[in-house]
Scaffold this motif. Structure first.
Motif: not given
Length: 145
Positions: A8-15, A119-134
């Motif tokens: 899972v990848s994201r771009v952050l507005a912080l250095g 562990h089913d990877p898809e709920p984990l992917r969703q959890g990481w996606s939501e956490t990183l969106d926050v």
């Protein structure tokens, strides 16, 4: 044992240094890690061999582990075990968070390696996606202030 890697990848507005602090300074992590779960506790000892524990007693779950590699502003690597009703699972996954500077902010690449038979990877992917969106929203608010 077969392993699966979630990315899972994201771009952050912080250095990258500020993003590093968001993961390693308890007061900062508390602001964006599961803020929708009342009473979430954050205990960190961010050094190689140090431990962390992120838990919502009210929700009945959390995660804990041990830091295996830390490169300030660049990399956090740690084990990951789910906590259910206060008890860590015996299963141990591996997580790597890489930070790369960009002209405006940084890129965060998270890799979570797990055993898909446990562990089913898809709920984990969703959890990481939501956490990183926050985290993305939190970083944007900090960068704007």
């Amino acid at each position: 044992m077969a392993r699966t890697s979630l990315d899972v990848s994201r771009v952050l507005a912080l250095g990258a240094e500020q993003a590093w602090a968001a993961w390693t300074v308890p007061e900062q992590l508390r602001q964006w890690w599961w803020p929708f779960l009342p009473g979430t506790t954050v205990d960190l000892d961010p050094r190689v061999g140090g431990t962390y524990r992120l838990e919502s007693v009210q929700a009945g779950f959390g995660a804990c582990g041990r830091y295996s590699e830390l490169v300030p502003g660049r990399l956090l690597a740690f084990t990951w075990s789910w906590i259910t009703d206060g008890r860590p699972e015996q299963t141990v996954d591996q997580v790597r968070v890489r930070l790369a500077p960009l002209e405006h902010g940084c890129r965060l690449d998270l890799e979570h390696v797990l055993d898909p038979s446990l562990h089913d990877p898809e709920p984990l992917r969703q959890g990481w996606s939501e956490t990183l969106d926050v985290l993305v929203r939190w970083a944007a608010e900090r960068a704007a202030s």
